[in-house]
Enzyme design. Structure first.
Site, PDB file in Angstrom:
ATOM      1  N   GLU A 183       0.311  -3.513  -0.831  1.00 44.37           N
ATOM      2  CA  GLU A 183       0.153  -4.703  -1.971  1.00 44.37           C
ATOM      3  C   GLU A 183       1.303  -5.519  -2.425  1.00 44.37           C
ATOM      4  O   GLU A 183       1.894  -5.692  -3.293  1.00 44.37           O
ATOM      5  CB  GLU A 183       0.432  -3.631  -3.501  1.00 44.37           C
ATOM      6  CG  GLU A 183      -0.831  -2.346  -3.480  1.00 44.37           C
ATOM      7  CD  GLU A 183      -0.547  -1.522  -4.317  1.00 44.37           C
ATOM      8  OE1 GLU A 183      -1.722  -0.487  -4.501  1.00 44.37           O
ATOM      9  OE2 GLU A 183       0.274  -1.582  -5.316  1.00 44.37           O
ATOM     10  N   GLU A 367      -5.437   3.895  -1.049  1.00 47.33           N
ATOM     11  CA  GLU A 367      -4.929   4.606  -2.529  1.00 47.33           C
ATOM     12  C   GLU A 367      -6.000   4.650  -3.301  1.00 47.33           C
ATOM     13  O   GLU A 367      -6.780   3.454  -3.858  1.00 47.33           O
ATOM     14  CB  GLU A 367      -3.810   3.883  -3.187  1.00 47.33           C
ATOM     15  CG  GLU A 367      -2.373   4.135  -2.230  1.00 47.33           C
ATOM     16  CD  GLU A 367      -1.173   3.210  -3.228  1.00 47.33           C
ATOM     17  OE1 GLU A 367      -1.330   3.265  -4.427  1.00 47.33           O
ATOM     18  OE2 GLU A 367      -0.465   2.843  -2.437  1.00 47.33           O
TER      19      GLU A 367
END
Length: 464
Positions: A183, A367
């Site tokens: 991320e 995720e």
């Protein structure tokens, strides 16, 4: 297709996908994920150096209740039991991250005690037959690098390549897939743009420059990983956001487009097209990063896979200027984080990426999950909302696969409750409950049902 209702299975089994789901196929990897700072603890042991999150947590007012990752889930000492738990659930894959401050000394030489921890962990995972996805950077930058500018300093990208070199030489053969970064949007924007995450700086120009150096670090690491561990896959993990317009007006539609440029194209365009989206600099005028010759070619090196993290959508309207503002919808389902449950956003984005990027690599959902205020009652945790959430999001993944997106697997976030960054220990994302006072692990109902599905899938595929 909406995914707002559970399918026609009995209430005794509210998780198992329908018979025609692609998730029954043997080669669709189903696992769980964690991150080093969120679970390991032992921040002062065996030569581990301070990270930016140690510093951030020690700054009053930055983390809820003054919490830190000092102990977390004590995984550094309990890793063997945690691996046994993971294997006992039948999970096929485990995505973990390495703590950069744990494996290198100040002078860049290897910290053998830290390296040995990951060698033991990965060796045991492979002995258990678990596919290993290893993330090199899940936000815990060594503080001494931040002291020299962190991701605002181009030199950090080269130090990251050195780190990737060390880890891929030391761990080659025990890693099935390497992810360079987790991320980068969060590292760049939350860390340097709005200050909600470490190191807590607030400047849009800092955010775009930090992003460029993060992506450069990724690009520099890919050939190193390929040289040292050629049998492994190499990729990166991006969090994506679905933006929907508050009305059908041209201004609100433009606002939704800009939201997705800022959340998605800012990362995916340089990786897959070799350019930054110009609309980003319409949103943030004058924030173009310093780019040197060859940088974009380095950043856009071919990927073996793209990791996608997805949690919620954001409803937006025009802010009347060059950007957008959030307009929270009323009467929608939300999680403990306040995030809207919107599985269709995952499917919509995956299909749009397939259209937008001709070179989109195979995708793993690295995720997906939700926080709820879970409590152990009579020895059990009945996390009904999470079970429904996971089922609906897996249905969205199935729909995207049927629409032609090459999705190879799905990792639940998270294996166990843990340190949830600026929210401390209040928000519980795990499929395993952790009592932080005693470190007792309790398998939640969601984990039981995922485990049962995996056992049923294995038996079914053996019969075929």
């Amino acid at each position: 297709m909406a995914h707002d209702a559970l399918s026609s299975h009995s209430s005794a089994d509210p998780f198992t996908p329908p018979a025609d789901s692609t998730l029954w196929r043997e080669n669709f990897l189903l696992g769980a994920a964690t991150a080093s700072y969120q679970i390991e603890g032992a921040v002062n042991e065996d030569g581990r150096l301070p990270s930016i999150w140690d510093t951030f947590c020690a700054t009053p007012g930055k983390v809820l209740a003054g919490d830190s990752g000092e102990v977390a889930c004590d995984h550094y000492h309990r890793w063997e039991a945690d691996v046994d738990m993971l294997a006992g659930l039948g999970l096929e894959g485990y995505r973990l991250s390495i703590a950069w401050p744990r494996v290198m000394h100040l002078d860049g030489t290897p910290n053998r005690k830290g390296l040995d921890f990951y060698k033991r962990l990965l060796t045991r995972l492979k002995e258990k037959g678990i596919t290993t996805f290893v993330t090199l950077y899940h936000w815990d930058l060594p503080q001494h690098l931040e002291d020299r500018g962190g991701w605002l300093n181009r030199e950090t990208a080269y130090r990251f390549a050195d780190y990737a070199d060390l880890m891929s030489r030391e761990l080659a053969g025990n890693v099935d897939a390497w992810a360079t970064l987790n991320e980068p949007w969060c590292s760049a924007y939350l860390g340097y743009g709005n200050g909600h995450h470490a190191p807590g700086l607030v400047n849009a120009r800092f955010a775009t420059q930090a992003m460029h150096h993060l992506l450069l670090a990724h690009g520099l690491a890919v050939p190193v990983l390929s040289a040292n561990d050629p049998a492994s896959q190499k990729g990166i993990v991006a969090n994506i956001g679905r933006g929907t317009p508050n009305s059908d007006s041209a201004d609100d539609r433009r606002a939704a487009h800009l939201f997705e440029v800022q959340h998605n194209a800012w990362i995916l365009d340089p990786l897959l097209k070799g350019t930054y989206p110009q609309a980003l600099f319409e949103l943030w005028p004058g924030t173009e990063p310093l780019i040197l010759d060859g940088d974009m070619q380095t950043i856009s090196a071919p990927l073996d896979f793209l990791g996608i993290n997805y949690y919620f959508r954001t409803n937006v309207a025009s802010d009347g200027a060059h950007g957008f503002k959030d307009v929270p919808l009323q009467g929608v389902e939300r999680t403990q984080m306040g995030w809207e449950v919107y599985p269709d956003g995952l499917c919509d984005l995956l299909i749009s990426f397939r259209r937008e990027y001709a070179n989109l690599p195979p995708v793993y959902i690295t995720e997906n999950g939700m926080a709820s205020d879970d409590k152990v009652i009579d020895g059990r945790v009945d996390d009904t909302q999470r079970i429904s959430f996971l089922k609906r999001h897996l249905a969205a993944v199935d729909e995207a696969i049927k629409a032609g997106v090459d999705i190879r697997g799905y990792f639940l976030w998270s294996l166990m409750d843990n340190f949830e960054w600026a929210f401390g220990y209040e928000r519980r994302f795990g499929i395993v409950h952790v009592d932080y006072a005693t470190q007792k692990r309790t398998i939640k109902r969601s984990a039981e049902l995922v485990s049962r599905f995996l056992k049923e899938r294995k038996e079914r595929n053996l019969r075929i």
